[in-house]
Design an enzyme around this catalytic site. Structure first.
Site, PDB file in Angstrom:
ATOM      1  N   HIS A 135    -106.832 -10.612  -9.328  1.00  9.32           N
ATOM      2  CA  HIS A 135    -106.932 -11.651 -10.358  1.00  9.32           C
ATOM      3  C   HIS A 135    -105.621 -11.743 -11.107  1.00  9.32           C
ATOM      4  O   HIS A 135    -105.006 -10.729 -11.442  1.00  9.32           O
ATOM      5  CB  HIS A 135    -108.057 -11.331 -11.352  1.00  9.32           C
ATOM      6  CG  HIS A 135    -108.156 -12.334 -12.464  1.00  9.32           C
ATOM      7  ND1 HIS A 135    -108.850 -13.508 -12.323  1.00  9.32           N
ATOM      8  CD2 HIS A 135    -107.619 -12.352 -13.715  1.00  9.32           C
ATOM      9  CE1 HIS A 135    -108.754 -14.204 -13.445  1.00  9.32           C
ATOM     10  NE2 HIS A 135    -108.007 -13.528 -14.308  1.00  9.32           N
ATOM     11  N   ASP A 154    -121.182 -16.810 -18.069  1.00 11.59           N
ATOM     12  CA  ASP A 154    -119.750 -17.013 -18.279  1.00 11.59           C
ATOM     13  C   ASP A 154    -119.405 -18.489 -18.343  1.00 11.59           C
ATOM     14  O   ASP A 154    -118.498 -18.886 -19.086  1.00 11.59           O
ATOM     15  CB  ASP A 154    -118.951 -16.327 -17.168  1.00 11.59           C
ATOM     16  CG  ASP A 154    -117.449 -16.486 -17.368  1.00 11.59           C
ATOM     17  OD1 ASP A 154    -116.934 -16.004 -18.391  1.00 11.59           O
ATOM     18  OD2 ASP A 154    -116.795 -17.104 -16.511  1.00 11.59           O
ATOM     19  N   ARG A 163    -115.571 -21.159 -25.648  1.00 11.23           N
ATOM     20  CA  ARG A 163    -114.441 -20.417 -26.225  1.00 11.23           C
ATOM     21  C   ARG A 163    -113.285 -21.353 -26.554  1.00 11.23           C
ATOM     22  O   ARG A 163    -112.594 -21.175 -27.563  1.00 11.23           O
ATOM     23  CB  ARG A 163    -113.982 -19.318 -25.259  1.00 11.23           C
ATOM     24  CG  ARG A 163    -114.850 -18.061 -25.311  1.00 11.23           C
ATOM     25  CD  ARG A 163    -114.584 -17.160 -24.136  1.00 11.23           C
ATOM     26  NE  ARG A 163    -113.175 -16.829 -24.027  1.00 11.23           N
ATOM     27  CZ  ARG A 163    -112.595 -16.431 -22.894  1.00 11.23           C
ATOM     28  NH1 ARG A 163    -113.307 -16.342 -21.778  1.00 11.23           N
ATOM     29  NH2 ARG A 163    -111.314 -16.127 -22.877  1.00 11.23           N
ATOM     30  N   SER A 166    -115.215 -11.903 -19.304  1.00 11.30           N
ATOM     31  CA  SER A 166    -115.185 -13.090 -18.453  1.00 11.30           C
ATOM     32  C   SER A 166    -114.599 -12.768 -17.083  1.00 11.30           C
ATOM     33  O   SER A 166    -115.160 -13.158 -16.047  1.00 11.30           O
ATOM     34  CB  SER A 166    -114.375 -14.196 -19.136  1.00 11.30           C
ATOM     35  OG  SER A 166    -114.279 -15.333 -18.308  1.00 11.30           O
ATOM     36  N   LYS A 191    -117.351 -11.579 -13.239  1.00  8.01           N
ATOM     37  CA  LYS A 191    -117.323 -12.243 -11.921  1.00  8.01           C
ATOM     38  C   LYS A 191    -116.967 -11.247 -10.826  1.00  8.01           C
ATOM     39  O   LYS A 191    -117.499 -11.317  -9.708  1.00  8.01           O
ATOM     40  CB  LYS A 191    -116.332 -13.406 -11.955  1.00  8.01           C
ATOM     41  CG  LYS A 191    -116.779 -14.547 -12.864  1.00  8.01           C
ATOM     42  CD  LYS A 191    -115.870 -15.746 -12.776  1.00  8.01           C
ATOM     43  CE  LYS A 191    -114.572 -15.579 -13.535  1.00  8.01           C
ATOM     44  NZ  LYS A 191    -114.769 -15.642 -15.001  1.00  8.01           N
TER      45      LYS A 191
END
Length: 474
Positions: free
Chosen positions: A87, A179, A186, A201, A205
């Site tokens: 990520h 999420d 947000r 968040s 996932k």
């Protein structure tokens, strides 16, 4: 199931700086998922968390509750220890995933990469892949594991992973639905920068993917979410600690995002540059980051004795053609016609450009004076391209994959006055203001720049340990 707790009392408790119990956090997330929590209540809780923060245990409980709010993915037992993902917190010219996923698969990993779209000045992996004709980021949700419980059904992704070893897809509506609600609120509640909310968040996932190992590219600098290395380190440490508690071998690399990564910015142009990397060529900084991130993952999975050995193995997959062949197979598995996938991976640069399409206007900007390139700032380049259609201001906006820019120079290069330094691809009017902003991105000096700081500034590992193998090496 825990008895529901009235939301006003939970909001009041967090507002006053008290610690929320695990059951209270689960109750809040259940209200978000089931729609019983009002938007005003959710926004108030988000602001309370933003102002008061969360302890590590609270962040872990929030992440677990969010991960359990929808379906989770199930994989064959033989894949245990080999399921990996990466990520990035977002940057300019960041096409790492396009090369990293197939290279990892070529080395024996299974890579169920769930990616996102670009928003603001940062690019998105899904937008880049959709520049390729026929590529489908959404896969069929049909059950392929006979008898699997409804919450643990595996989508078409499993077929692709079995055949190819990797896929890059978007988040389905059934994966971590909590999420989706929190992420959307947000932005409008000014709580985007909350450390526990960012951590939950991202990792919820990844937990729903049931990964074995995860590496995080946490960027810092002018064009990154976090401007300083210190602030990026705080996020990286939170992600690594919570990820480790979730049972995922987690590590993070802090990387600089002052200049674009590579030489290409813009969806179609970045696909072309990723193909160069998959051929064992391309910009050195892109290859360096791909192999650095992949090397850590191969180490974590026991497919390499150490991070450096993992880097060398990943580099071989780029150089020997196996990563490129895997990328071609992934394209075919995700909807790209075989002829298109073959021509894109084996064609000449001109053939590749023709396949992806070219912008109507291509113009070069001249250096305003003579000098040595000290830096090319990423943020002005991204902002101008965003205005020309390469990005989106809000979710759902269309993007033009042909809009982009190519850097014709690199740091440390000497330029003559009037020498082209940037090639802009667009389909509108650049305008005087856009030209001024782009010219401001080029920083020249009378002398060559001093030694440049390394792209990877720091590696964050679990506290008190090294990322050991997830399984015995074979």
């Amino acid at each position: 199931m825990d008895a529901p707790t009235p939301l006003p009392s939970l909001i009041r408790k967090k507002r006053d700086g008290e610690r929320l119990e695990d059951a209270e956090i689960r109750s809040f997330v259940r209200g978000v998922t089931e729609g019983t929590a009002q938007q005003g209540q959710i926004g108030a809780m988000l602001m309370a968390i933003r102002l008061q923060g969360m302890e590590e245990g609270e962040t872990l409980a929030l992440t677990q509750a969010m991960a359990s709010s929808g379906r989770t993915l199930a994989w064959p037992p033989a894949w245990h220890g080999l399921l990996v993902d990466k990520h990035s917190t977002g940057g300019v010219g960041d096409k790492v995933s396009l090369a990293l996923a197939p290279a990892l698969a070529a080395c024996g990993c299974k890579v169920p990469m769930i990616s996102g779209r670009g928003l603001g000045h940062t690019g998105g992996t899904l937008d880049k892949l959709e520049a390729i004709p026929g590529f489908r980021v959404s896969q069929s949700p049909e059950e392929v594991t006979a008898g699997a419980p409804p919450r643990h059904r595996c989508p078409q992704m499993q077929h692709i992973l079995a055949r190819v070893g990797c896929c890059i897809v978007g988040q389905s509506a059934e994966l971590v639905p909590a999420d989706r609600v929190l992420y959307g609120l947000r932005d409008v509640t000014a709580t985007v920068d909350s450390l526990p909310l960012i951590t939950a968040s991202i990792l919820s996932k990844k937990a729903a993917e049931r990964l074995s190992a995860l590496v995080l590219d946490v960027k810092f600098g002018e064009a990154a979410l976090y401007p300083t290395q210190e602030s990026a380190r705080e996020l990286a440490q939170s992600l690594v600690q919570v990820g480790t508690h979730l049972g995922i071998r987690t590590a993070a690399l802090l990387t600089r995002m002052e200049q674009p990564l590579g030489r290409a910015v813009g969806n179609a142009l970045e696909v072309l540059e990723a193909l160069e990397c998959l051929e064992g060529a391309g910009p050195p900084d892109l290859r360096h980051l791909v192999t650095a991130l992949g090397g850590v993952l191969l180490w974590q999975c026991g497919l390499a004795a150490g991070a450096e050995q993992g880097r060398e193995r990943l580099a071989r997959a780029l150089d020997d053609g196996s990563a490129l062949a895997t990328f071609e197979a992934m394209l075919g598995a995700q909807g790209v016609p075989p002829d298109t996938a073959r021509d894109l991976c084996a064609g000449t640069p001109a053939q590749r450009r023709q396949l992806l399409g070219e912008a109507k206007v291509c113009e070069e900007l001249p250096a305003p004076q003579e000098g040595w390139v000290q830096q090319v700032r990423a943020l002005p380049v991204a902002r101008v391209l965003h205005g020309l259609g390469a990005g989106r201001a809000r979710a759902g906006d269309p993007v033009n994959p042909r809009v982009g820019a190519e850097l014709l120079v690199g740091t440390g290069q000497h330029l003559r006055a009037g020498q082209p330094w940037l090639r802009v691809h667009h389909e509108g009017t650049l305008g005087a203001e856009g030209r001024r902003e782009l010219q401001d991105a080029l920083r020249l000096g009378p002398e060559p720049p001093q030694d440049q700081p390394p792209l990877v500034a720091e590696t964050i590992l679990p506290s008190g340990s090294l990322p050991g193998p997830c399984r015995d090496s074979q």
